[in-house]
Enzyme design. Structure first.
Site, PDB file in Angstrom:
ATOM      1  N   HIS A  65       0.858  -1.185   0.000  1.00 48.75           N
ATOM      2  CA  HIS A  65       0.000   0.000   0.000  1.00 48.75           C
ATOM      3  C   HIS A  65       0.896   1.237   0.000  1.00 48.75           C
ATOM      4  CE1 HIS A  65      -2.572  -3.200   1.499  1.00 48.75           C
ATOM      5  NE2 HIS A  65      -3.625  -2.445   1.257  1.00 48.75           N
ATOM      6  N   ASN A 224      -6.400  12.081   5.441  1.00 46.87           N
ATOM      7  CA  ASN A 224      -6.197  12.192   3.992  1.00 46.87           C
ATOM      8  C   ASN A 224      -7.490  11.998   3.189  1.00 46.87           C
ATOM      9  OD1 ASN A 224      -6.637   9.362   3.655  1.00 46.87           O
ATOM     10  ND2 ASN A 224      -4.471   8.932   4.006  1.00 46.87           N
ATOM     11  N   ILE A 226      -9.302   9.533   2.442  1.00 43.41           N
ATOM     12  CA  ILE A 226      -9.423   8.404   1.522  1.00 43.41           C
ATOM     13  C   ILE A 226      -9.490   7.107   2.323  1.00 43.41           C
ATOM     14  CG2 ILE A 226      -8.251   7.039  -0.268  1.00 43.41           C
ATOM     15  CD1 ILE A 226      -9.389   9.629  -1.335  1.00 43.41           C
ATOM     16  N   HIS A 300      -4.247   4.202  -2.815  1.00 38.58           N
ATOM     17  CA  HIS A 300      -4.342   3.635  -1.464  1.00 38.58           C
ATOM     18  C   HIS A 300      -3.708   2.250  -1.400  1.00 38.58           C
ATOM     19  CE1 HIS A 300      -6.010   2.348   2.400  1.00 38.58           C
ATOM     20  NE2 HIS A 300      -6.391   1.241   1.792  1.00 38.58           N
ATOM     21  N   SER A 422     -19.873  -9.285  39.268  1.00 41.35           N
ATOM     22  CA  SER A 422     -20.262 -10.556  38.656  1.00 41.35           C
ATOM     23  C   SER A 422     -19.060 -11.398  38.261  1.00 41.35           C
ATOM     24  CB  SER A 422     -21.123 -10.288  37.412  1.00 41.35           C
ATOM     25  OG  SER A 422     -22.352  -9.683  37.762  1.00 41.35           O
ATOM     26  N   GLU A 454     -15.823  -3.989  26.100  1.00 45.65           N
ATOM     27  CA  GLU A 454     -15.150  -5.286  26.030  1.00 45.65           C
ATOM     28  C   GLU A 454     -14.058  -5.328  24.971  1.00 45.65           C
ATOM     29  OE1 GLU A 454     -19.446  -6.098  27.317  1.00 45.65           O
ATOM     30  OE2 GLU A 454     -18.438  -4.911  25.759  1.00 45.65           O
ATOM     31  N   PHE A 480     -19.866 -12.335  25.983  1.00 43.55           N
ATOM     32  CA  PHE A 480     -19.440 -11.034  25.479  1.00 43.55           C
ATOM     33  C   PHE A 480     -17.947 -10.978  25.183  1.00 43.55           C
ATOM     34  CE2 PHE A 480     -23.277  -9.893  28.134  1.00 43.55           C
ATOM     35  CZ  PHE A 480     -24.135 -10.032  27.056  1.00 43.55           C
ATOM     36  N   ASP A 512     -31.173 -14.905  32.731  1.00 43.03           N
ATOM     37  CA  ASP A 512     -30.869 -13.909  31.694  1.00 43.03           C
ATOM     38  C   ASP A 512     -31.117 -14.439  30.293  1.00 43.03           C
ATOM     39  OD1 ASP A 512     -30.278 -11.592  33.064  1.00 43.03           O
ATOM     40  OD2 ASP A 512     -28.191 -12.130  33.380  1.00 43.03           O
ATOM     41  N   HIS A 516     -27.634 -14.056  26.794  1.00 47.41           N
ATOM     42  CA  HIS A 516     -26.433 -14.081  27.617  1.00 47.41           C
ATOM     43  C   HIS A 516     -25.800 -15.474  27.697  1.00 47.41           C
ATOM     44  CE1 HIS A 516     -27.701 -10.121  28.683  1.00 47.41           C
ATOM     45  NE2 HIS A 516     -26.863  -9.995  29.713  1.00 47.41           N
TER      46      HIS A 516
END
Length: 721
Positions: A65, A224, A226, A300, A422, A454, A480, A512, A516
Site C-alpha cells: 500500500h 487524507n 481516503i 491507497h 459478577s 469489552e 461477550f 438472563d 447471555h
C-alpha cells in the site's frame, strides 16, 4: 526548528523506500499484486557510489500500500528523528518510546524507518516484503520484526493497543519511579487513519484514554480523506477533533501535513507539554503525495505504474534509472539519532544502577519482570481443595486465586468491563488504576475499570502485555468475549500473555436467557490457534488454569467460569489438571468413557451411578478442562485418558463442534438456550444424570459390535502445529 536539504532528502528517501516498485511497472490485475521494492543487503553498503546505493537487480512484482507511506513520510521524519528515544541495538530497552502504526497496511513506512535507523532489518529483508518466512510481513507482527511493538492490521486495534501501552507506562512509573529517579517516562506515539477512526474499538479506547488522563499518549491522525471505497465523503463526515475533544483529549490541527515540518514539530512539542490529557494531532495530508494519482483512492492499495514511478523518483531528486536509492547522508542522519538513543540508554543504565542501591527490592522486581519470569515459589500460594470442601461457583474460585496470589505476583493487573461484582475479578485490598486527581485511585493501582468496553479492554490488555512489565487479566461474561473477538484473536497472533476471565459460562447462568447464554463461544475460541480455553470443573482445576495461564509466556488464556456452584471433585488435583485432561473416575471394567468439562463433570459422575444402578453399565469419567493443553501431552498419556476398546461420549452444554476429536458421540446443545432457573434450564435440555445416562447407554449399544474400536485419539493424521 530549521529544516534543510538533508531533511527533505530523508523524507523523499522514506517515500521511495516505502513505496513498492516494479521493474516494468506491470500489475497482475487478477491477483492485484503490487510491485515490490528492489534492495541490497546491509553488508553490501560498500557498493555505495555518491549519494545512493546502486541496485543491480530489481525484485519481482509483489504487493503493498504505497499511499499512506508517501503521505506520512514528513511526519515520520519529524517524529522519529526529532522526538522518539530508542536504541536499535537493544529494541527491548524498557524506557524506549513506543510507536504503533494502527493503519498497519502502510507498514512499509515502518519497515523503511527501522532499516534506516539501524534495526536488524536488512535490505534483503525489505526486498522480501510480503514473502513467505520473511520478517517483513504484509502487516506489522510484533514477534516477527525487531522494533515492532504490537501486531496491527485490523483497523483500530493498534489505536487501542497504544492506549494499553500508555496505561502500562503510567502504572509502571507509578510503581517504580521515586524522587530523583524518573526511571519510566517514555511516550507512546501512534499513527492512525480514517479507517481506524471509523472502527468502534477506537472510540471505546479513546473514551477510556480520555477518562484516564493519559498525558503520555500522543496520536497522529492521518487526515487524507481516503479509504478503500474512495473519498470519505461517501461514509465518514464527522468532525473527528470535536469527538476527541468531547472524550477529554487535547487536540491540534496541522493543516499542511505534506510540507509544514515546523508546524508538525511544534504540535508534537505542545502535545508533550500537556500532562493531564492524551493528545491527538490531526494532520491533513495528501495520500500518495508526489504520485500522478495523489489524493485519490487509486493510490491507497494499488501499485504505481511504471511512468508514475519514474516521475516520482525524478520529482524527489533521484535518478529514475536507478532502481533504489538511499543516500549516505540519510543513513548518517538517522544513525546519529540512533546513537543518541543508545547514549540515552547508557545514562538510564547508570541511573538504574544508582536506583538499585537505594531501592534494592524494587530494582530486583523490575529486573525480574523484564525477564518474564514469575517470582520464586509463587505457585505455593495457589488454593487447593478436598472433596469435603463446600460447593463453590468457579467464578468465586477464580476470585480466591486472585486473593491468594496478588501479593506474590505484583505484575498481575486485574480488571473488568463493568462487571466487577459478577466477574469477581477484584481482590479485597485492590487499589484502582486511576489518575490521582480523581481521588478514586492511583497510577500504581492494579485494578482496571474498563467500563462497558469489552473490545477496547481486550486490545488495551494486548498493549499492556506488550509493554513488558504487566500481566493483564480482564473480565466479562463469556458470551461477550465475542464482542472482543477481534482483539482476542490478536492476543493469540501476537503471543501476548493475557488472561480473559469469562464468567457466566453456559445455560447455567439461568434467567438472563439466550442473549447471555453462550453456545458457540467455546468452539469459536478453541478453533483459535495459540489460545488456551479453560473450563474448570472445581477449585483444583481453577487453580491449575491460573498456573498454566501465568506460566505460559506467549499464549493467552480464556477462563470460562460458572455462575452456579460446583462440588469439589474426588479425583481432581492441581497436578492432574495442568495436563489439560485426566481421568476423574477410573474403572478397568468400564464400557464407556464420559468426557466432560466444567459444570457437566459432576453431572457425569452422578450419571455413572445412575448407569450402574439402572442399566448395569459401568462407566469412567474424564475431565477435560483445556483441550489445547491436553493436545500437547504425549500420545501415550492421551490414550491412557481416552483409551482404545470402549466408546467415548462428550458432554458439554455448548455446541458439539470439535468434540469429535475426543469422543465417538457428542451430547451438547446445538441451539440457543432458554430463560429460567438454571436447574430448570438444565432439565429442559436433559443435562441431568438421567439424560446423560440415556445417551451413554445408546452409545454403548451402538458400538457394541465394533471390534476393534479405536480411540478418537488414534488417527491416521492429526496435525498439531
Amino acid at each position: 526548528m530549521a529544516y534543510g536539504e538533508v531533511d527533505q532528502l530523508a523524507i523523499n528517501t522514506i517515500r521511495c523506500l516505502a513505496t513498492p516498485t516494479s521493474p516494468e511497472g506491470s500489475v497482475n490485475q487478477e491477483t492485484k499484486h503490487h510491485p515490490n521494492i528492489a534492495t541490497q543487503h546491509r553488508k553490501e553498503f560498500n557498493r555505495l557510489t555518491g549519494l545512493s546505493i546502486q541496485i543491480d537487480a530489481t525484485f519481482k512484482a509483489n504487493s503493498g500500500h504505497p499511499g499512506a507511506p508517501m503521505g506520512m513520510a514528513p511526519i515520520s521524519h519529524v517524529l522519529f528523528n526529532k522526538f522518539m528515544r530508542f536504541n536499535p541495538k537493544n529494541p527491548g530497552w524498557v524506557n524506549r518510546d513506543r510507536f504503533v502504526l494502527s493503519n498497519g497496511h502502510g507498514c512499509m513506512l515502518q519497515y523503511a524507518l527501522l532499516h534506516l535507523f539501524g534495526y536488524e532489518l536488512s535490505m534483503d529483508d525489505l526486498k522480501n516484503f510480503r514473502h513467505i518466512d520473511s520478517i517483513t510481513p504484509g502487516h506489522p507482527e510484533a514477534h516477527d520484526t525487531p522494533g515492532i511493538e504490537v501486531t496491527t492490521g485490523p483497523l483500530g486495534q493498534g489505536f487501542a493497543n497504544a492506549v494499553g501501552l500508555a496505561v502500562a507506562q503510567a502504572h509502571t512509573a507509578g510503581v517504580f519511579n521515586k524522587p530523583g529517579y524518573d526511571l519510566i517516562n517514555n511516550y507512546t506515539y501512534c499513527f492512525f487513519g480514517d479507517g481506524c477512526a471509523m472502527e468502534g474499538i477506537a472510540s471505546e479506547a479513546a473514551s477510556a484514554a480520555g477518562h484516564l488522563q493519559l498525558g503520555n499518549l500522543i496520536m497522529i491522525y492521518d487526515d487524507n480523506h481516503i479509504s478503500i471505497d474512495g473519498d470519505t465523503k461517501c461514509a465518514f463526515t464527522e468532525d473527528v477533533l470535536k469527538r476527541f475533544e468531547a472524550y477529554g483529549w487535547h487536540t491540534q490541527h496541522v493543516e499542511q501535513g505534506d510540507t509544514d515540518l515546523e508546524g508538525m514539530e511544534a504540535a508534537i512539542k505542545k502535545a508533550q507539554e500537556v500532562k493531564d490529557k492524551p493528545s491527538v494531532i490531526k494532520l491533513t495530508t495528501t495520500i500518495g503525495y508526489g504520485s500522478k494519482l495523489q489524493g485519490t483512492g487509486g493510490v491507497h492499495g494499488n501499485p504505481l505504474k511504471e511512468d508514475d514511478i519514474l516521475q516520482v523518483k525524478k520529482k524527489f531528486g533521484f535518478n529514475p534509472e536507478e532502481t533504489f536509492v538511499v543516500p549516505q547522508e540519510v543513513y548518517d542522519m538517522y544513525h546519529k539519532h540512533a546513537s543518541e538513543g543508545a547514549a540515552a540508554e547508557q545514562e538510564w543504565n547508570k541511573l538504574f544502577e544508582k536506583y538499585s542501591g537505594e531501592y534494592k527490592d524494587l530494582a530486583a522486581d523490575l529486573s525480574r519482570r523484564l525477564t518474564g519470569k514469575l517470582p520464586e515459589g509463587w505457585q505455593n500460594k495457589l488454593p487447593t481443595y478436598k472433596p469435603s470442601d463446600p460447593a463453590i461457583a468457579s467464578r468465586k474460585l477464580s476470585e480466591s486465586v486472585l486473593e491468594a496470589i496478588y501479593d506474590v505476583v505484583p505484575e498481575l493487573v486485574s480488571g473488568s468491563a463493568d462487571l466487577t461484582g459478577s466477574n469477581n475479578t477484584r481482590w479485597k485490598s485492590a487499589v484502582d488504576f486511576q489518575p490521582p486527581s480523581t481521588g478514586i485511585g492511583e497510577w500504581s493501582g492494579r485494578y482496571m475499570r474498563y467500563g462497558v468496553r469489552e473490545h477496547a479492554m481486550a486490545a488495551m490488555m494486548n498493549g499492556m502485555s506488550a509493554y513488558g512489565t504487566i500481566i493483564p487479566a480482564g473480565g466479562t461474561f463469556l458470551n461477550f468475549v465475542s464482542y472482543a473477538a477481534g482483539a482476542v484473536r490478536l492476543s493469540s497472533l501476537s503471543h501476548q500473555r493475557v488472561i480473559y476471565v469469562a464468567t457466566h459460562d453456559s445455560i447455567g447462568l439461568g434467567e438472563d436467557g439466550p442473549t447471555h447464554q453462550p453456545i458457540e463461544t467455546l468452539a469459536h475460541f478453541r478453533a483459535l490457534p495459540n489460545m488456551m480455553v479453560w473450563r474448570p470443573a472445581d477449585g483444583n482445576e481453577t487453580s491449575a488454569a491460573y498456573y498454566v495461564a501465568l506460566t505460559s509466556h506467549e499464549t493467552p488464556s480464556i477462563l470460562a467460569l460458572t455462575r452456579q456452584n460446583l462440588p469439589q471433585l474426588e479425583g481432581s488435583t492441581l497436578e492432574k489438571a495442568i495436563k489439560g485432561g485426566y481421568v476423574a473416575l477410573e474403572d478397568k471394567n468400564a464400557q464407556i468413557t464420559l468426557v466432560s468439562t466444567g459444570s457437566e463433570v459432576s453431572l457425569c459422575l452422578e450419571a455413572v451411578k445412575y448407569l450402574k444402578d439402572n442399566q448395569g453399565i459401568t462407566a469412567r469419567v474424564v475431565s477435560m478442562p483445556c483441550v489445547e493443553v491436553f493436545d500437547a501431552q504425549d500420545k501415550d498419556y492421551r490414550l491412557s485418558v481416552i483409551p482404545d476398546g470402549i466408546p467415548s461420549m462428550s458432554v458439554e452444554v455448548m455446541s458439539t463442534l470439535g468434540w469429535e476429536k475426543y469422543s465417538h458421540e457428542q451430547f451438547g446443545l446445538n441451539r440457543f438456550g432458554a430463560s429460567g432457573a438454571y436447574k430448570d434450564v438444565y432439565k429442559k435440555f436433559e443435562f441431568t444424570p438421567e439424560g446423560i445416562a440415556k445417551r451413554a447407554a445408546a452409545t454403548v449399544d451402538f458400538y457394541k459390535d465394533v471390534k476393534p474400536l479405536r480411540s478418537p485419539i488414534n488417527r491416521a493424521f492429526l496435525q498439531l502445529i
